[in-house]
Design an enzyme around this catalytic site. Sequence first.
Site, mmCIF file in Angstrom:
data_model
loop_
_atom_site.group_PDB
_atom_site.id
_atom_site.type_symbol
_atom_site.label_atom_id
_atom_site.label_comp_id
_atom_site.label_asym_id
_atom_site.label_seq_id
_atom_site.Cartn_x
_atom_site.Cartn_y
_atom_site.Cartn_z
ATOM 1 N N CYS A 128 0.850 -1.195 0.000
ATOM 2 C CA CYS A 128 0.000 0.000 0.000
ATOM 3 C C CYS A 128 0.882 1.241 0.000
ATOM 4 O O CYS A 128 1.851 1.321 0.753
ATOM 5 C CB CYS A 128 -0.899 -0.003 1.241
ATOM 6 S SG CYS A 128 -1.946 1.470 1.368
ATOM 7 N N THR A 164 -0.598 4.455 0.161
ATOM 8 C CA THR A 164 -1.486 5.563 0.529
ATOM 9 C C THR A 164 -0.745 6.627 1.329
ATOM 10 O O THR A 164 -0.912 7.831 1.103
ATOM 11 C CB THR A 164 -2.689 5.036 1.333
ATOM 12 O OG1 THR A 164 -3.489 4.219 0.477
ATOM 13 C CG2 THR A 164 -3.537 6.173 1.878
#
Length: 347
Positions: free
Chosen positions: A186, A188
Amino acid sequence: MRIEEDIKLDFKDVLIRPKRSTLRSRKDVDITRSFTFKWSGRKYDGVPIIAANMDSVGTISMAQSFIKLKTGMSVALHKHYHIDKLNEFYDKYGGQSVWYSIGMVKDDQEKLDSFVKERPSVIEKLCVDVANGYSEHFVDFVKSIRDKFPDITIMAGNVVTGEMVEELILSGVDVVKVGIGPGSVCTTRKMTGVGYPQLSAIIECADAAHGLGGLICADGGCTVPGDIAKAFGAGADFVMLGGMLAGHDQSEMEIIEENGNKYMIFYGMSSDTAMKKHKGGVAGYRASEGKTVKIAYRGDISQTLQDILGGVRSACTYVGATKLKELSKRMTFIRVTQQINTVFGND
């Protein structure tokens, strides 16, 4: 603008302080949990570890192996299976060992409605998965799902703060998924600057959920069995794993051979790879928030599962917890600056 100055912690920042124990062996530890879900009223009995709804982890092959090996664990099936493939699995195995996954797009809802119409009552557990669980649209969507399916257990997220956990539980969610940005594939936090150290997020969100009779699932950030034990010790009711289960035969991914070594591709579900595979590419209004990596092929999942379950059992023996549910009650974390001795590498 404001700044919260109290320190927030991740798994790498703490170790578990051992306590005197009367346990003679790891085999004496019960790592199953029993829950009655707040809204669905359904009962759960099993090992509360869930394979993440990623298309190289949350597979039918993974679910079949969990059942065959009698692990008691469950799988959040990824949402890209054709309805015929899902039907084939649920005839044969039922819905006890899996979570049916959806997002908020129209196609997901229509497929779910069609499946439920064809096979009423077969879906027991539903995972409503979005990257940002803070939007009012998401809350309204969860409410509509609860109204439509009052008897299905709903897990939904992701969030990382107590007030949003409370809102989701009061909106009909049985299990709130906790974690923004801790996953191994991830990006993000890199792309948006948004996130929350996972250990502190679990502690705060568990406190909020349990006060309302709800539960949480710690999603992301576990890289070794000790992290799973820390997550349970911090108050997580369920723990969801992605990267720790990737790269196995059950991943349903092609094996790549290079220079005599075998690899598999593992990627985040918001990565370029996933969006090209399932949506034809990255939409013009957004950026990729996941990465694609090549990991060593790890063979069958059985040895990895033994390491995971054995590690959690061992953690319980170190603090004298005869049952997994006692772990958080017997937990003391100590802040550290180093986890392991790395003189011969990180393994």
